[in-house]
Design a protein around this motif. Sequence first.
Motif, mmCIF file in Angstrom:
data_model
loop_
_atom_site.group_PDB
_atom_site.id
_atom_site.type_symbol
_atom_site.label_atom_id
_atom_site.label_comp_id
_atom_site.label_asym_id
_atom_site.label_seq_id
_atom_site.Cartn_x
_atom_site.Cartn_y
_atom_site.Cartn_z
ATOM 1 N N PRO A 153 0.802 -1.214 0.000
ATOM 2 C CA PRO A 153 0.000 0.000 0.000
ATOM 3 C C PRO A 153 0.842 1.273 0.000
ATOM 4 O O PRO A 153 1.916 1.319 0.596
ATOM 5 C CB PRO A 153 -0.809 -0.113 1.302
ATOM 6 N N ALA A 154 0.336 2.295 -0.706
ATOM 7 C CA ALA A 154 0.945 3.643 -0.727
ATOM 8 C C ALA A 154 2.432 3.595 -1.085
ATOM 9 O O ALA A 154 3.236 4.344 -0.537
ATOM 10 C CB ALA A 154 0.726 4.347 0.609
ATOM 11 N N PHE A 157 4.461 6.805 -2.594
ATOM 12 C CA PHE A 157 3.401 7.811 -2.674
ATOM 13 C C PHE A 157 3.916 9.221 -2.442
ATOM 14 O O PHE A 157 3.220 10.192 -2.746
ATOM 15 C CB PHE A 157 2.263 7.458 -1.715
ATOM 16 N N GLU A 161 1.927 11.458 -4.932
ATOM 17 C CA GLU A 161 1.123 12.572 -4.443
ATOM 18 C C GLU A 161 1.739 13.924 -4.775
ATOM 19 O O GLU A 161 1.031 14.944 -4.784
ATOM 20 C CB GLU A 161 0.876 12.421 -2.945
ATOM 21 N N PRO A 166 -2.985 14.732 -2.638
ATOM 22 C CA PRO A 166 -3.327 13.725 -1.632
ATOM 23 C C PRO A 166 -4.366 12.738 -2.156
ATOM 24 O O PRO A 166 -5.365 13.125 -2.757
ATOM 25 C CB PRO A 166 -3.892 14.566 -0.479
ATOM 26 N N GLN A 167 -4.098 11.468 -1.933
ATOM 27 C CA GLN A 167 -4.994 10.418 -2.397
ATOM 28 C C GLN A 167 -5.932 9.988 -1.275
ATOM 29 O O GLN A 167 -5.565 10.005 -0.103
ATOM 30 C CB GLN A 167 -4.175 9.227 -2.893
ATOM 31 N N PRO A 169 -8.229 7.692 1.319
ATOM 32 C CA PRO A 169 -7.817 6.519 2.113
ATOM 33 C C PRO A 169 -7.969 5.201 1.373
ATOM 34 O O PRO A 169 -7.142 4.298 1.537
ATOM 35 C CB PRO A 169 -8.735 6.583 3.329
ATOM 36 N N ARG A 172 -4.876 4.929 -0.850
ATOM 37 C CA ARG A 172 -3.665 4.717 -0.058
ATOM 38 C C ARG A 172 -3.663 3.337 0.603
ATOM 39 O O ARG A 172 -2.617 2.731 0.797
ATOM 40 C CB ARG A 172 -3.532 5.791 1.025
#
Length: 261
Positions: A153-154, A157, A161, A166-167, A169, A172
């Motif tokens: 995950p993420a 990033f 980003e 910002p992505q 939740p 992410r």
Amino acid sequence: MSEAAEAERARFEALVSEAAAVSVDGWDFSWLDGRATEQRPSWGYARAMADRMGRARAALDIQTGGGEVLASVPKLPPLTVATESWPPNIARATALLHPLGAAVVADPDEPPLPFGDNAFDLVVSRHPVTTWWTEIARVLAPGGTYFSQQVGPASVFELVEYFLGPQPPEVRGSRDPEQARAAAEAAGLDVVALRAETLRTEFFDIGAVVYFLRKVIWMVPGFTVEEYRPRLAELHHLIETEGPLVAHTTRFLIEARKPDA
């Protein structure tokens, strides 16, 4: 424009032009040597995969890329097949793997896999875009194993980003190892190993960023130099004045076994 600013702009244009022109076929990142670094997971996927290949009779490598990782295996099983969807990689993998006795099958990376039930005692995949667990369970023979290193995950990033903002939740948190465990178990597989690590990644110049985003196309979908030129120029200035862009890669290793009949 000052002389220093002009020199920085000229360096930006040279680095971006070079990175935009180089081939991104295959899954070899050697062009980044000296321009970016990525800490490697402690488990050593290629070595561990090769060990399992040496004990298999029939093996499938899903989404092989250019075939580079599979080609590093010292002893391939008597029956070894790889799938790939991107035409340049299909050609590259075919040229690399056919002399080693492995067949390459063009496949769109969507169900169903083009193989019969219980066809392989080992299925592997390094950094699959999507894992079709039900299909993996179907083509595995009873007692067979799925062995895969995946993006967590993420991952990276800090870079994603920077360009996309910002992505949420749900973005992410996607690709969570526990989600993979649940999906494997829902497909009828027993997860026998699951490990995750966060690893340091550094980009030393803007050319490395451009190359990476051209090659790893799902990081910033639709990335082009022209569309993101202003942000690239800002990031170039930051790297030139403050040092490398530091990001964090996430990886997890999952091994799942199909129960004996």
